[in-house]
Scaffold this active site. Structure first.
Site, mmCIF file in Angstrom:
data_model
loop_
_atom_site.group_PDB
_atom_site.id
_atom_site.type_symbol
_atom_site.label_atom_id
_atom_site.label_comp_id
_atom_site.label_asym_id
_atom_site.label_seq_id
_atom_site.Cartn_x
_atom_site.Cartn_y
_atom_site.Cartn_z
ATOM 1 N N ASP A 1 -5.202 -6.482 5.839
ATOM 2 C CA ASP A 1 -6.472 -6.010 5.283
ATOM 3 C C ASP A 1 -7.381 -7.209 4.991
ATOM 4 O OD1 ASP A 1 -8.283 -4.223 4.345
ATOM 5 O OD2 ASP A 1 -7.187 -3.663 2.534
ATOM 6 N N LYS B 1 4.747 -14.211 4.309
ATOM 7 C CA LYS B 1 4.895 -15.060 3.126
ATOM 8 C C LYS B 1 6.379 -15.077 2.742
ATOM 9 C CE LYS B 1 3.111 -17.492 -0.259
ATOM 10 N NZ LYS B 1 2.472 -18.797 -0.075
ATOM 11 N N ASP C 1 -1.162 -18.196 3.690
ATOM 12 C CA ASP C 1 -2.175 -19.089 3.101
ATOM 13 C C ASP C 1 -2.642 -20.133 4.113
ATOM 14 O OD1 ASP C 1 0.512 -19.590 2.709
ATOM 15 O OD2 ASP C 1 0.257 -20.733 0.873
ATOM 16 N N TYR D 1 0.827 -1.211 0.000
ATOM 17 C CA TYR D 1 0.000 0.000 0.000
ATOM 18 C C TYR D 1 0.861 1.262 0.000
ATOM 19 C CZ TYR D 1 -4.161 -2.824 0.969
ATOM 20 O OH TYR D 1 -5.183 -3.725 0.898
#
Ligand code: NAD
Length: 337
Positions: free
Chosen positions: A233, A175, A209, A123
């Site tokens: 988010d 991740k 995930d 972002y």
């Protein structure tokens, strides 16, 4: 003592849920002097500016705001007014708590506080198209910025929050197996901060995930989550879905020089002007504001009144399966106070 707080009613359903929240806080006897200001489309309508100087000046003065959802005008040069406000005041920690309040829901024991890094990651707003031959939009590139400074302060905020609120465990979500540099830096920094709290707050790591699946399988196993901007988010909306949806999801944006409290949801254009939106998320955001200014007793009372109304199940807004209007729901919560 009266606390001055900037009030931004916002766009769409914002003015009606804000009015309901202010009415409820008044009924609870909260000592707040609201300084009402505009932003978003209301800012454009009044000042020709979605983030008017008067609004910024007010937040600089009060260092506190309760904000309804904002619509970002197309072509004004902002990706999102809400994101711009967070950046202006460097509100680096986005705190999104969620716990089961509705009886007979799918999950009975969810109580999670997610802390999302609010200023960096994907972002950061660094994006461009890449021309190939005749096609100016043949490819697109979005850059994720992760800094050690930004990672450290948000992870430390999460640990300090855990200590202050008696939380036992923090799960850092990442991740780093694929994004070895940016996510790797967040993970490394998180591990470093966690060592300072060893023996006081438990620390674990999850790949995003797997985390998404685990949250559906066994949400009760999680206590606090800290993660980067985009993952936070997405996961916070997922978690709000576990406890009854966006109508009950509050958020606080915390920085060194200020704090803005808001509902996680947007302007709900489909409900605007109909008087049927659920004010619950903004009411819960107002409870976070009360806690922030040290009025724990009143925050608890308003929260319990909201929960009593939800548990009774007689006066619920449509998103929760009822037929009540915003006003009727608010009246019921005030009666429960
Ligand atoms: P949204 O959150 O406004 O709506 C998603 C769905 O949830 C809709 O079906 C809506 O009716 C429902 N919903 C949301 N809040 C509700 C409430 N309080 N009570 C009952 N139902 C509720 O998301 P969107 O449609 O993707 O976005 C609409 C606008 O809001 C866009 O302009 C977007 O940019 C803006 N937005 C602003 C913020 C913010 O200011 N913090 C956040 C998200 C979206």
């Amino acid at each position: 003592m009266t606390t001055p707080v900037t009030l931004i009613p916002g766009d769409g359903i914002g003015p009606s849920i804000t009015a309901a929240t202010v009415r409820l806080l008044k009924a609870a006897g909260a000592s707040i002097a609201w300084d009402e200001q505009v932003a978003g489309m209301a800012g454009v309508a009044r000042y020709g500016d979605p983030i008017p100087d008067a609004t910024l000046d007010s937040i600089k003065r009060t260092r506190l705001a309760l904000k309804g959802p904002l619509e970002t005008p197309v072509g004004e040069g902002y990706r999102s007014i809400t994101v711009a406000l967070r950046k202006t005041f460097d509100l680096y920690a986005n705190v999104r708590p969620a716990h089961t309040m509705l009886p007979n829901g799918r999950y009975t024991n969810v109580n999670i506080v997610l802390v999302r890094e609010n200023t960096e990651g994907l972002y950061s707003g660094i994006e461009h198209y890449v021309r190939v031959g005749d096609d100016p939009h043949a490819a697109a590139e979005s850059i994720a910025i992760i800094t050690r400074f930004g990672s450290e302060r948000v992870v430390r905020y999460a640990f300090e929050y855990a200590m202050k609120h008696g939380r036992k465990k923090i799960t850092l979500v990442h991740k780093a197996n694929i994004l070895k540099y940016s996510q790797g830096l967040f993970l490394d920094t998180g591990r470093m901060v966690a060592r300072d709290y060893s023996g006081k707050v438990e620390f674990e790591e999850r790949i995003v995930d797997a985390m998404a699946m685990n949250l559906v399988l066994a949400p009760e196993k999680f206590d606090m989550i800290v993660t980067t901007n985009l993952f936070g988010d997405i996961l916070s909306d997922q978690i709000s879905g576990l406890v009854g949806g966006l109508g009950l999801a509050p958020g606080a944006n915390i920085g060194v020089n200020g704090a803005i409290f808001e509902a996680v949801h947007g302007t709900a254009p489909d409900l605007a002007g109909k008087g049927v939106a659920n004010p619950g998320a903004l009411v819960l955001a107002a409870c976070m504001l009360l806690e922030h200014i040290g009025d724990l007793e009143r925050a608890g009372r308003v929260r319990r009144a909201l929960e009593t109304t939800l548990t009774a199940g007689k006066t619920l807004t449509r998103d929760l399966g009822g037929k009540a209007s915003t006003e009727e729901f608010t009246d019921a919560v005030i009666a429960a106070l």
